[in-house]
Scaffold this active site. Sequence first.
Site, mmCIF file in Angstrom:
data_model
loop_
_atom_site.group_PDB
_atom_site.id
_atom_site.type_symbol
_atom_site.label_atom_id
_atom_site.label_comp_id
_atom_site.label_asym_id
_atom_site.label_seq_id
_atom_site.Cartn_x
_atom_site.Cartn_y
_atom_site.Cartn_z
ATOM 1 N N ASN A 1 -4.444 4.440 2.543
ATOM 2 C CA ASN A 1 -4.480 3.246 1.714
ATOM 3 C C ASN A 1 -5.928 2.747 1.639
ATOM 4 O OD1 ASN A 1 -4.291 0.716 0.553
ATOM 5 N ND2 ASN A 1 -2.590 0.018 1.817
ATOM 6 N N CYS B 1 -5.265 -5.241 -2.449
ATOM 7 C CA CYS B 1 -4.851 -3.961 -3.042
ATOM 8 C C CYS B 1 -4.614 -4.060 -4.548
ATOM 9 C CB CYS B 1 -3.604 -3.433 -2.339
ATOM 10 S SG CYS B 1 -3.814 -3.216 -0.565
ATOM 11 N N HIS C 1 -0.542 2.249 -6.629
ATOM 12 C CA HIS C 1 -1.306 1.952 -5.424
ATOM 13 C C HIS C 1 -0.830 2.892 -4.327
ATOM 14 C CE1 HIS C 1 -3.138 0.070 -2.079
ATOM 15 N NE2 HIS C 1 -2.071 -0.564 -1.655
#
Length: 321
Positions: free
Chosen positions: A278, A114, A248
């Site tokens: 996500n 990520c 994020h």
Amino acid sequence: MTLRAILAGTGSALPRTRVSNAELAERVDTSDEWIVERTGIRFRYIAEPDETTATLGAAAAQQALAAAGLQPSDIGLIILATATPDNTFPASATKVQALIGAPDCIAFDVAAVCSGFLYAVTVADSMLRTGAAKHALVIGSETFSRILDWEDRTTCVLFGDGAGAVVLSAKDVDDDQGILATRLHADGKYSGMLYVDGGPSTTGTVGHVRMHGREVFRHAVTNLASVLGEVLEDTGLSPSDVDWVVPHQANRRIIDATAKKLGLDPARVVMTVDQHANTSAASVPLALDLAVRDGRIKRGDLVVLEAMGGGFTWGAAALRV
């Protein structure tokens, strides 16, 4: 005059298929209420068989090139951040290079999950300032649906597929335009908190995502608040100077808790987790592109990007658009 990497253009791409929480609940023991309450997620996009990390990355790259007013032949560097490459090798960045028709240039992948886009931006910034290229494509692209265990409701509801891209250009500036500071971190002793239980060198299989959610949440809030503070300190700025935070997009509760810890105005935090879930390395550039295209982020704004992912890895960047 100072040579800096400036943001010249942004782009994004999403798979054709959007899946709601209600649709997901038809195949997984979950509900819309359960997912929204714990994560803020309402939709995610799932790649079809003909949609890959490279094809999505190429589509996002083409948008970013158009926004920057550049041609593929202008690009001297392509860095693609991903945890889900098309193949073990070659690098998916070289596939993107071929798909967009860019000539011989530097092209490679970065694997920091990520945080991958922040790692890639930092590498591109360094290479541009040392003259390795004049224009760089930095891409975050993922097909996380390929590595999800669809029987594990604690992970499969969290992720989606997509890509985001930026063009960074080396430019001599006499103000504070461009990337002002970046900070990166990693702590491998927590690798068992968020990982994939497979790989070429271990099981010889792709594997599935595994996560200890409570521990990840705790470390995310602490680490993200800390690294955001670091880049602001490096630039001599304070949270009140920040026009937009592009975090994020993992979990709305993490985003809210991080903003609160730093005293950031929630209205100045770009939030797309409800629409995209996500998307790992793609989430920051996806959210950045959305906020640029809808007019929220304007020329002259101070923008801070941040992310944390498996490893653990985490990082942040401050830039003047």
